[in-house]
Motif scaffolding. Structure first.
Motif, mmCIF file in Angstrom:
data_model
loop_
_atom_site.group_PDB
_atom_site.id
_atom_site.type_symbol
_atom_site.label_atom_id
_atom_site.label_comp_id
_atom_site.label_asym_id
_atom_site.label_seq_id
_atom_site.Cartn_x
_atom_site.Cartn_y
_atom_site.Cartn_z
ATOM 1 N N UNK A 32 -5.204 -94.793 28.277
ATOM 2 C CA UNK A 32 -5.656 -94.040 29.448
ATOM 3 C C UNK A 32 -7.171 -94.057 29.610
ATOM 4 N N UNK A 33 -7.588 -93.805 30.858
ATOM 5 C CA UNK A 33 -9.000 -93.622 31.185
ATOM 6 C C UNK A 33 -9.094 -92.571 32.281
ATOM 7 N N UNK A 34 -9.981 -91.624 32.112
ATOM 8 C CA UNK A 34 -10.281 -90.628 33.140
ATOM 9 C C UNK A 34 -11.336 -91.230 34.059
ATOM 10 N N UNK A 35 -11.064 -91.248 35.364
ATOM 11 C CA UNK A 35 -11.991 -91.873 36.333
ATOM 12 C C UNK A 35 -12.330 -90.891 37.443
ATOM 13 N N UNK A 36 -12.972 -89.789 37.079
ATOM 14 C CA UNK A 36 -13.385 -88.817 38.085
ATOM 15 C C UNK A 36 -14.396 -89.432 39.043
ATOM 16 N N UNK A 37 -14.460 -88.871 40.253
ATOM 17 C CA UNK A 37 -15.402 -89.341 41.267
ATOM 18 C C UNK A 37 -16.837 -89.005 40.881
ATOM 19 N N UNK A 38 -17.664 -90.026 40.722
ATOM 20 C CA UNK A 38 -19.115 -89.890 40.581
ATOM 21 C C UNK A 38 -19.574 -88.945 39.482
ATOM 22 N N UNK A 39 -18.765 -88.727 38.471
ATOM 23 C CA UNK A 39 -19.184 -87.859 37.373
ATOM 24 C C UNK A 39 -18.489 -88.269 36.079
ATOM 25 N N UNK A 40 -19.187 -88.046 34.971
ATOM 26 C CA UNK A 40 -18.571 -88.248 33.670
ATOM 27 C C UNK A 40 -18.511 -86.928 32.901
ATOM 28 N N UNK A 41 -18.641 -85.817 33.617
ATOM 29 C CA UNK A 41 -18.669 -84.506 32.968
ATOM 30 C C UNK A 41 -17.402 -84.192 32.176
ATOM 31 N N UNK A 42 -16.259 -84.723 32.562
ATOM 32 C CA UNK A 42 -15.017 -84.432 31.847
ATOM 33 C C UNK A 42 -14.687 -85.411 30.735
ATOM 34 N N UNK A 43 -15.513 -86.433 30.547
ATOM 35 C CA UNK A 43 -15.197 -87.492 29.601
ATOM 36 C C UNK A 43 -15.028 -87.010 28.163
ATOM 37 N N UNK A 44 -15.978 -86.264 27.656
ATOM 38 C CA UNK A 44 -15.934 -85.852 26.252
ATOM 39 C C UNK A 44 -14.659 -85.052 25.961
ATOM 40 N N UNK A 59 -13.643 -94.861 28.219
ATOM 41 C CA UNK A 59 -14.370 -94.088 29.228
ATOM 42 C C UNK A 59 -14.170 -94.722 30.598
ATOM 43 N N UNK A 60 -14.307 -93.919 31.641
ATOM 44 C CA UNK A 60 -14.152 -94.435 32.998
ATOM 45 C C UNK A 60 -14.813 -93.546 34.029
ATOM 46 N N UNK A 61 -15.042 -94.101 35.197
ATOM 47 C CA UNK A 61 -15.616 -93.358 36.315
ATOM 48 C C UNK A 61 -15.255 -94.090 37.611
ATOM 49 N N UNK A 62 -15.127 -93.340 38.692
ATOM 50 C CA UNK A 62 -14.931 -93.931 40.017
ATOM 51 C C UNK A 62 -16.171 -93.631 40.835
ATOM 52 N N UNK A 63 -16.913 -94.668 41.166
ATOM 53 C CA UNK A 63 -18.136 -94.514 41.953
ATOM 54 C C UNK A 63 -17.820 -94.735 43.425
ATOM 55 N N UNK A 64 -18.281 -93.823 44.243
ATOM 56 C CA UNK A 64 -18.074 -93.928 45.685
ATOM 57 C C UNK A 64 -19.325 -94.511 46.322
#
Length: 122
Positions: A32-44, A59-64
């Motif tokens: 799995x990878x968490x890909x929140x919009x424009x933030x990595x605050x939830x990664x840890x 690690x992951x992120x979705x950049x808009x």
């Protein structure tokens, strides 16, 4: 089973990062990878809980972005402790202001990059 595109309450998801990892486990997700919009605050939180549950994570992120239309760019496998990565969270500030907010955060970090916020006038 793999899931490399999901969102938590760090952006527009309904589950906290830890609860999302637990949901992945209950559904049999093994990678799995968490890909929140424009933030990595939830990664840890996500990476830690998922690892505790035996889920292979990255690690992951979705950049808009926009050019000339809206784009969603997924990025994976970065070091969440890299100080050059800007941790932002614009939720609650209004989606339309997100680019400006991110530019302001970059300026605060004094990255040496020239940061310009352009607004298209109709």
């Amino acid at each position: 089973m793999f899931d490399f595109h999901m969102h938590s309450t760090a952006s527009d998801g309904t589950l906290s990062p830890a609860a999302l990892a637990e949901e992945c486990f209950s559904l049999g997700v093994t990678h799995a990878a968490l890909t929140d919009h424009d933030t990595i605050l939830g990664q840890r939180e996500f990476l830690g809980r998922a690892a505790e549950l035996g889920i292979s994570v990255t690690s992951g992120v979705e950049l808009n972005a926009e050019h000339p239309h809206e784009l969603h760019i997924l990025g994976y496998g970065f070091d969440i402790d890299n100080k050059k990565i800007v941790i932002t969270s614009y939720y609650g500030k209004g989606y339309g202001d997100s680019g400006k907010y991110i530019c302001e955060e970059l300026q605060k970090r004094n990255t040496g990059a020239k940061i310009v916020w352009l607004v298209k006038k109709d």
